[in-house]
Design an enzyme around this catalytic site. Structure first.
Site, PDB file in Angstrom:
ATOM      1  N   ARG A   1      77.093  30.659  62.614  1.00 58.91           N
ATOM      2  CA  ARG A   1      76.373  30.338  62.061  1.00 58.91           C
ATOM      3  C   ARG A   1      75.297  31.714  61.497  1.00 58.91           C
ATOM      4  O   ARG A   1      75.484  32.806  62.223  1.00 58.91           O
ATOM      5  CB  ARG A   1      75.575  28.920  62.836  1.00 58.91           C
ATOM      6  CG  ARG A   1      75.459  29.960  63.783  1.00 58.91           C
ATOM      7  CD  ARG A   1      74.537  30.921  64.555  1.00 58.91           C
ATOM      8  NE  ARG A   1      73.938  31.095  64.178  1.00 58.91           N
ATOM      9  CZ  ARG A   1      73.079  32.427  63.789  1.00 58.91           C
ATOM     10  NH1 ARG A   1      73.620  33.454  64.579  1.00 58.91           N
ATOM     11  NH2 ARG A   1      71.369  32.779  63.644  1.00 58.91           N
TER      12      ARG A   1
ATOM     13  N   ALA B   1      73.914  32.425  57.484  1.00 60.22           N
ATOM     14  CA  ALA B   1      74.204  32.335  56.569  1.00 60.22           C
ATOM     15  C   ALA B   1      75.073  33.975  56.043  1.00 60.22           C
ATOM     16  O   ALA B   1      76.308  33.360  55.697  1.00 60.22           O
ATOM     17  CB  ALA B   1      72.933  32.906  55.644  1.00 60.22           C
TER      18      ALA B   1
ATOM     19  N   ARG C   1      78.965  23.375  55.168  1.00 60.02           N
ATOM     20  CA  ARG C   1      77.919  23.757  55.174  1.00 60.02           C
ATOM     21  C   ARG C   1      76.582  23.748  53.964  1.00 60.02           C
ATOM     22  O   ARG C   1      77.460  24.462  53.278  1.00 60.02           O
ATOM     23  CB  ARG C   1      76.667  24.341  56.249  1.00 60.02           C
ATOM     24  CG  ARG C   1      77.287  24.200  57.505  1.00 60.02           C
ATOM     25  CD  ARG C   1      77.180  24.870  58.773  1.00 60.02           C
ATOM     26  NE  ARG C   1      75.022  24.409  59.210  1.00 60.02           N
ATOM     27  CZ  ARG C   1      74.427  25.050  59.599  1.00 60.02           C
ATOM     28  NH1 ARG C   1      75.126  26.342  60.508  1.00 60.02           N
ATOM     29  NH2 ARG C   1      73.159  25.222  60.127  1.00 60.02           N
TER      30      ARG C   1
ATOM     31  N   ASP D   1      68.132  31.596  53.897  1.00 58.74           N
ATOM     32  CA  ASP D   1      69.668  31.314  54.267  1.00 58.74           C
ATOM     33  C   ASP D   1      69.969  30.766  52.383  1.00 58.74           C
ATOM     34  O   ASP D   1      71.021  31.133  51.952  1.00 58.74           O
ATOM     35  CB  ASP D   1      69.731  29.647  54.775  1.00 58.74           C
ATOM     36  CG  ASP D   1      69.619  29.574  55.913  1.00 58.74           C
ATOM     37  OD1 ASP D   1      68.683  30.389  57.262  1.00 58.74           O
ATOM     38  OD2 ASP D   1      70.894  30.014  56.501  1.00 58.74           O
TER      39      ASP D   1
ATOM     40  N   ASN E   1      64.775  29.398  54.848  1.00 60.74           N
ATOM     41  CA  ASN E   1      65.012  29.244  56.138  1.00 60.74           C
ATOM     42  C   ASN E   1      64.938  28.924  57.478  1.00 60.74           C
ATOM     43  O   ASN E   1      65.023  27.320  57.585  1.00 60.74           O
ATOM     44  CB  ASN E   1      64.515  31.331  56.048  1.00 60.74           C
ATOM     45  CG  ASN E   1      64.937  31.378  58.033  1.00 60.74           C
ATOM     46  OD1 ASN E   1      66.408  31.484  58.142  1.00 60.74           O
ATOM     47  ND2 ASN E   1      64.315  31.511  58.748  1.00 60.74           N
TER      48      ASN E   1
END
Lengths: 369, 369
Positions: free
Chosen positions: A47, A49, A90, A254, A264
């Site tokens: 995980r 970004a 995602r 992100d 974020n």
């Protein structure tokens, strides 16, 4: 973090540290099929970004590697299908889509130009095996994206370290560290760079519910480097600010819209409001690959909603009563007006953000038009 | 909540629902020694300022019951020693100290007046057993404190229900429900009263790290009464406000200073700042027993710091790396200026709070002076 590698390519597999097992266990997951990489992105084995972007790039290269290419059209269709699957892993992290775009561009360049190619990446073109050369080019592109990320993060640290004074007490949220990237981190890069030039800092780490990336990952990274740190609940951040115990806040991102609105980890917006209320500077650290200039403002950013079990259960043990409705947005958007400055690999952007973010990107010259 | 009793006196024991076992198990703890009641307060088997007060009152009565009273002096010393032990169980909840003061006053009245007494509470005085009568008076006083709490909470609901409009979406933090009191609750009393008069509401429940009273207790209470509710992480509260999904915030209180500054569960202050930023009303619901007029302002309220394991572990399973420093304040203080109104059993206090809180308390007349 020299002994920790978040993600790398090895022997035609994608290897990543299992972030769900940390900090209790340092275990690596080896993916030999691209579907395993997608699953790892979805379930947050990897995980952050930038790290998601690199995982997607390497995953796409892995998928392409095993394609049986009959002809250009079939090869492209199969390749694009793999890319589409990664795009659905995602929705919020810009870097995922940025990496997919990069891999597609690499693919098209290699495929379109294949008849004229003598060399793709380091592979000599054997005309009977041009697809193998394209596959090799994709692998090298993915590895390159990872290496560029580390370099970009180092530059973030170098640009941002001046915002940290000796003895500053810094609050951070989630994990914007080496584990969220190919290495070194974004928000933590700034902290690392300040420490590397001899400053003493103390970092307050929000545990970051529901997935606890702060408690699990950031606390672990900071301990590994002997950077002084204290773990707190997300609820305690306001209280610390009220008591004058926080000098600045630094978080990652992100996805950042053209106007500077920043998606974020959920809870970031609350911190930004609290920082404003207490007159505390609030910094966002992110590489250019996190910026999405095609999105004008934050409200157009898609916010991922994740399974309510992340809130209602802990490692399979139920916390909340069965049947309770749960709302679990994974991100929020901090409007640009709460942000003091953005720290990027291309330099610092200050307000007015819309104008100054644009200046960070390579400008088209008259010759490009 | 008619079938759930938070705490009661039965057969010379103190019986309480085990709030650490909820919501998975509805289990009762029977304390036959006062030390068990202290332990239950400390480890949060029972929690919530009013409930802690009632537990202390009943625990003191239980302790007194088993005292061997040789003479007045020894009886008083032993009684005061028990009271002192309760006073050290937890520092922040005002109701604990209020209850101890009530029990001490009851004791002194009974003991001082014993030679002239014919009756203490419902017990006839047998001169050979005056101490037994005093013990009986203490038991009745403790039971009375519990009953008065329920009545006070009902009045909080009746006074406060007008702040809730039909279809309002309400955010609450921690558990200020029946489980935090002898019954009915404080913040949840207001919500219950609004529902009882036919209003439809939706309650967003902060999970409330680290002890998760929202996820465990408030969610459970609301489900039991079929009040529409959604569980969120504490991090999501600001995001919901930003999206216009919260019409008002109601929380309970652990101690309220003379100027209106309010200590409540950690994270309350952050919510108050967020509510102000979004122009959302922020209400505090508490009985007069939570007010501490001897404390001028919030910064003089002692904030309990609890074991870091509450943050770093979950039911014995480690979350954070071993060795990480943890700061775990259990409460924070919301300055009065963030509070729209206080809802008490004696009516509503609005700003200026210092002046209007005083008016809620019974005034001394010229005859008292």
């Amino acid at each position: 973090m020299n002994n920790i590698r978040t993600i790398y390519w090895e022997d035609n597999t994608v290897v990543m540290i299992d972030q769900k097992a940390l900090p209790m266990e340092e275990r690596y997951l080896t993916c030999s099929r691209y579907e395993e990489v997608i699953a790892a992105i979805r379930d947050m084995t990897i995980r952050g970004a930038p790290a998601i972007g690199i995982a997607a790039a390497m995953g796409i290269a892995l998928g392409a590697l095993h394609l049986e290419a009959k002809d250009d059209r079939a090869f492209r269709n199969a390749f694009n299908d793999i890319c589409d699957q990664f795009a659905q892993a995602r929705p919020t992290a810009r870097n995922l889509f940025w990496a997919i775009e990069g891999m597609k561009a690499c693919f098209e360049t290699a495929l379109t130009g294949k008849t004229g190619l003598k060399k793709v990446g380091s592979a000599q073109i054997d005309s009977s095996d041009v697809y193998a050369a394209i596959k090799q080019a994709l692998i090298e592109e993915a590895i390159g994206i990872g290496n560029e990320d580390i370099a970009a993060n180092r530059r973030i640290g170098l640009h941002g370290r001046f915002f940290i004074k000796n003895n500053d007490r810094i609050l951070t949220h989630c994990n914007a560290g080496a584990l969220a990237t190919a290495g070194y981190g974004t928000a933590l890069s700034v902290i690392r760079a300040a420490c590397e030039e001899g400053k003493t800092v103390h970092v307050y780490v929000d545990e970051t519910r529901p997935v606890l990336q702060g408690a699990r990952l950031t606390a672990w990274e900071l301990m590994k480097e002997s950077i002084s740190a204290t773990l707190i609940t997300d609820n305690a951040a306001g209280f610390l600010m009220q008591q004058g115990k926080i000098d600045l806040v630094i978080v990652g991102a992100d996805r950042i819209a053209a106007n500077g609105d920043t998606a974020n980890k959920i809870g970031t917006y609350s911190l930004a409001v609290l920082a404003k209320e207490h007159g505390i500077p609030f910094y966002v650290a992110a590489p250019l690959s996190t910026f999405d200039l095609s999105i004008r403002q934050g409200k157009d950013i898609i916010i991922e909603e994740r399974d309510g079990k992340e809130v209602a259960e802990f490692e399979g043990r139920r916390i909340a009563p069965y049947g309770i409705d749960v709302y679990n947005p994974a991100f929020d958007v901090t409007p640009y007006r709460y942000i003091t400055a953005m720290i990027t690999d291309a330099g610092i952007a200050r307000p007015p953000f819309e104008e100054n973010i644009k200046k960070l990107f390579p400008q088209k010259t008259a010759y490009d038009i």
